[in-house]
Design a protein around this motif. Sequence first.
Motif, PDB file in Angstrom:
ATOM      1  N   UNK A 118       0.844  -1.215  -0.086  1.00 39.99           N
ATOM      2  CA  UNK A 118      -0.015   0.060   0.084  1.00 39.99           C
ATOM      3  C   UNK A 118       0.926   1.353  -0.055  1.00 39.99           C
ATOM      4  N   UNK A 119       1.824   1.311   0.567  1.00 39.41           N
ATOM      5  CA  UNK A 119       3.060   2.309   0.649  1.00 39.41           C
ATOM      6  C   UNK A 119       3.195   2.677  -0.864  1.00 39.41           C
ATOM      7  N   UNK A 120       3.606   1.827  -1.521  1.00 39.09           N
ATOM      8  CA  UNK A 120       4.046   2.061  -2.942  1.00 39.09           C
ATOM      9  C   UNK A 120       2.679   2.652  -3.916  1.00 39.09           C
ATOM     10  N   UNK A 121       1.794   1.819  -3.545  1.00 41.32           N
ATOM     11  CA  UNK A 121       0.714   2.252  -4.341  1.00 41.32           C
ATOM     12  C   UNK A 121       0.204   3.848  -4.164  1.00 41.32           C
ATOM     13  N   UNK A 122       0.299   4.228  -2.901  1.00 41.60           N
ATOM     14  CA  UNK A 122       0.130   5.495  -2.486  1.00 41.60           C
ATOM     15  C   UNK A 122       0.911   6.440  -3.083  1.00 41.60           C
ATOM     16  N   UNK A 123       2.208   6.149  -2.951  1.00 34.55           N
ATOM     17  CA  UNK A 123       3.470   7.084  -3.531  1.00 34.55           C
ATOM     18  C   UNK A 123       3.257   7.109  -5.165  1.00 34.55           C
ATOM     19  N   UNK A 124       2.806   5.932  -5.713  1.00 34.37           N
ATOM     20  CA  UNK A 124       2.771   6.066  -7.076  1.00 34.37           C
ATOM     21  C   UNK A 124       1.542   6.986  -7.417  1.00 34.37           C
ATOM     22  N   UNK A 125       0.597   6.850  -6.887  1.00 38.96           N
ATOM     23  CA  UNK A 125      -0.763   7.900  -6.925  1.00 38.96           C
ATOM     24  C   UNK A 125      -0.125   9.183  -6.879  1.00 38.96           C
ATOM     25  N   UNK A 126       0.511   9.479  -5.789  1.00 38.18           N
ATOM     26  CA  UNK A 126       1.193  10.929  -5.656  1.00 38.18           C
ATOM     27  C   UNK A 126       2.098  11.347  -6.575  1.00 38.18           C
ATOM     28  N   UNK A 127       2.978  10.656  -7.116  1.00 37.98           N
ATOM     29  CA  UNK A 127       3.646  11.013  -8.054  1.00 37.98           C
ATOM     30  C   UNK A 127       3.294  11.362  -9.649  1.00 37.98           C
ATOM     31  N   UNK A 128       2.110  10.393  -9.759  1.00 35.85           N
ATOM     32  CA  UNK A 128       1.539  10.467 -11.106  1.00 35.85           C
ATOM     33  C   UNK A 128       0.453  11.659 -11.157  1.00 35.85           C
ATOM     34  N   UNK A 129       0.115  12.332  -9.706  1.00 37.39           N
ATOM     35  CA  UNK A 129      -0.862  13.443  -9.905  1.00 37.39           C
ATOM     36  C   UNK A 129       0.300  14.848  -9.899  1.00 37.39           C
ATOM     37  N   UNK A 130       1.723  14.584 -10.040  1.00 32.55           N
ATOM     38  CA  UNK A 130       2.500  15.743 -10.098  1.00 32.55           C
ATOM     39  C   UNK A 130       3.583  15.741  -9.121  1.00 32.55           C
ATOM     40  N   UNK A 131       3.590  14.885  -7.958  1.00 38.42           N
ATOM     41  CA  UNK A 131       4.743  14.983  -6.908  1.00 38.42           C
ATOM     42  C   UNK A 131       5.998  14.615  -7.604  1.00 38.42           C
ATOM     43  N   UNK A 132       7.349  14.970  -6.829  1.00 38.43           N
ATOM     44  CA  UNK A 132       8.298  14.670  -7.405  1.00 38.43           C
ATOM     45  C   UNK A 132       9.050  13.833  -6.473  1.00 38.43           C
ATOM     46  N   UNK A 133       9.484  12.386  -6.589  1.00 38.80           N
ATOM     47  CA  UNK A 133       9.972  11.611  -5.758  1.00 38.80           C
ATOM     48  C   UNK A 133      11.735  11.483  -5.938  1.00 38.80           C
ATOM     49  N   UNK A 134      12.316  11.818  -4.818  1.00 39.29           N
ATOM     50  CA  UNK A 134      13.722  11.725  -4.922  1.00 39.29           C
ATOM     51  C   UNK A 134      14.161  10.400  -4.066  1.00 39.29           C
ATOM     52  N   UNK A 135      14.695   9.726  -4.795  1.00 35.61           N
ATOM     53  CA  UNK A 135      15.308   8.442  -3.971  1.00 35.61           C
ATOM     54  C   UNK A 135      16.713   8.233  -4.157  1.00 35.61           C
ATOM     55  N   UNK A 136      17.411   7.844  -2.731  1.00 36.65           N
ATOM     56  CA  UNK A 136      18.615   7.761  -2.565  1.00 36.65           C
ATOM     57  C   UNK A 136      18.912   6.218  -1.999  1.00 36.65           C
ATOM     58  N   UNK A 137      19.904   5.776  -2.542  1.00 40.98           N
ATOM     59  CA  UNK A 137      20.172   4.321  -1.949  1.00 40.98           C
ATOM     60  C   UNK A 137      20.993   3.292  -2.889  1.00 40.98           C
ATOM     61  N   UNK A 138      21.591   2.560  -2.401  1.00 45.66           N
ATOM     62  CA  UNK A 138      22.449   1.793  -3.238  1.00 45.66           C
ATOM     63  C   UNK A 138      21.353   0.300  -3.231  1.00 45.66           C
ATOM     64  N   UNK A 139      20.695   0.261  -2.299  1.00 40.91           N
ATOM     65  CA  UNK A 139      19.678  -1.038  -1.834  1.00 40.91           C
ATOM     66  C   UNK A 139      20.886  -2.017  -1.761  1.00 40.91           C
TER      67      UNK A 139
END
Length: 709
Positions: free
Chosen positions: A451-472
Amino acid sequence: MSLLLCNSAFAQPTRSKPQTTSFQIDQPWSAAVDVRSDIVMLYGIGDDFPARAASWTGKGYDVQFMTGIAWGNYQSYFDGRFDGKQHDADIQRERDGTPILHGPTVPYVVPSRSYLEYMKTQVKAAIDFGVTAIYLEEPEYWARGGYSETFKQEWQDYYHFPWLPQHESPEATYLSSKLKYHLYFNALKEIFSYIKTYSESKGQRVKCFVPTHSLLNYSAWEIISPEASLAALPGMDGYIAQVWTGTARVPNYFNGVKKERVFENAFLEYSSVLSMTAPTKKTVYFLTDPIEDGVRSWDDYKKNYEATFTAELMFPTVNHFEVMPWPNRIYLGKFPVENKAEPQPIAPAYATQMQVMINALNTMPQAASHVSGSRGIAVLLGNSMMFQRFPTHQGYEDPQLSNFYGLALPLFKRGVPVDLVHMENLAYPEALKDTNVLLLSYANMKPTSPLVHEKLAEWVKAGGVLVYYGKDADPFQQVKEWWNTGNFKYNTPFEHLLKVMQLPPAQQDAAYTYGKGKVYITRTDPKEIVLQPNADQRFIKQIQQAYENDAHAGKMVFKNSYRLDRGPYTLAAVMDENEDQKPLIIQGPLLDLYNPELPVLQSKSIAPNQQAFLYRLAPAKQAKAPAVLAAAARVYDFKVQQNIVSFSTKSPANTNNVMRILLPANPKQIEVTHQAQPEPATHTWDAQTSTLLLKFRNYSEGVAVKIKL
């Protein structure tokens, strides 16, 4: 008399105004600690509780009940007096069997079924006594714990396979932490449900609160707690944000330097707790402490109290405050003073300053204003940040929580008031409504569900900017969790987020458009931004581009200070470790509320690494009706009748009052009396601001003041 038989209720005073201030104490009322907040949270139950409670209600306080949920003076549970059984198996233990203690005879507890039944007797007695709210503080399970017999049994019951020693693998550590989290979440859920049901059966509705450290502090101190998830409990009425100099002074890294950054850390801690509650509409109290648990000098206490106090008031939607814990140790304790061989009691000047500060909280307004700076940049947090702190595996370290501070401090130190958002609240529409750019890393935490990713995807699709940092590449990426079990076959949780947004896996730095929004991927762990000098330049440029060009949020402003105007009050702080070393100048006339003399200033200059708490004064020609603007005592019965202004004040005995009073003219006569006897007082008049400075000794019984104009 036994605890359960001692259930005589006490009479609570009638209330006519909202209750917004409180303090905690385990002692009966005394004149020396009569701080005059609305609520006293009386700590600990027992045969003496009615007498202690009556002593406070007799002085006009609403008495509420506070106790620890993970520790307390619960020896009767462990030694068999409660149910005839020994419960040593319920003590949190380290790998070698060492008990984890809060005090010499006070262990931290594994919340077993029998322990919860014991805790119900504690809260039942408090309800029978007539309290209006119950605070179960600090639901804490130490990360280094997890080796007691009760915990092993809880593991078997929860996971349905034998216990795994948490030190043996990342997965065992993660599973152990999740269970600790679950145990205290369920413990509070059950106890709160009992409190509501039992109190309602008696015609009451007792409120339930959790006083808790911030997620940042628990993560830094390697403690597991339910934190944000509690906000969704139906029986949960709110939190107390236990932030004070002892938590805020935990060192962190910035620009390659490890040191205490008390104001910065306190601001982020308060923000963390507020973000847990804001979407849920639950009440949150902010706490700060004029001293702390650790023995330090009075000068140290004062400096850092000002830093944390300034930070707590920079959140103008919060107007509930725990003004201090343990006033008996503040007013009656002794601590070091430079050039003194023996510990000393609190200095009269510091006591006066502290009382000016806490009495301002009694009338502190909420405000629609915002702290100065470019708004709309947030860092995503998650409770799982606590799960990866101890022990370390495969040599992967996160020094001083640098994977969080690497995203927050480079911006905050440049005057950008970074928000914090809890992933546990993403289902609430309000969670990201004010966020333009969201910073995320899974180097120090993991998503709790798809659900965390579903909500993040909805927010980005609506115009949000996601900045991800990590080597994973940290060892917790591969623990058996939802993203790599069942129908999910992803190597890392971030890989799943990219799939939800229909974006290709990215092993290198990349930037993608998704809907109206954008995703930046940088294959660097955030800790690398702050562990070395001058390593944050690229990060800052990237965030600036995301904010200005992609989110179209306006120009990002970099500066070295923060300011918030909150009603007549101004809070300000100036950063050190900033290229701009100029002081912040605030024009007057002003009252300096961190100065026990309450001087009128034409301007205030605030240097780097300093804070200010100011009251903005109007010129005399704009002066309004008489009012007490600031005081080191609480004011009661303020009246204006013809040419007479009268009121009374109350504050702890053996302290000094200083007051700044707005009047239409220089008084002709001032009468100050205590118990109908004249009391020595001094006063001066400031014609520019039409204010009177009045000083006299405080008494808890009250001092009467009559001013003839």
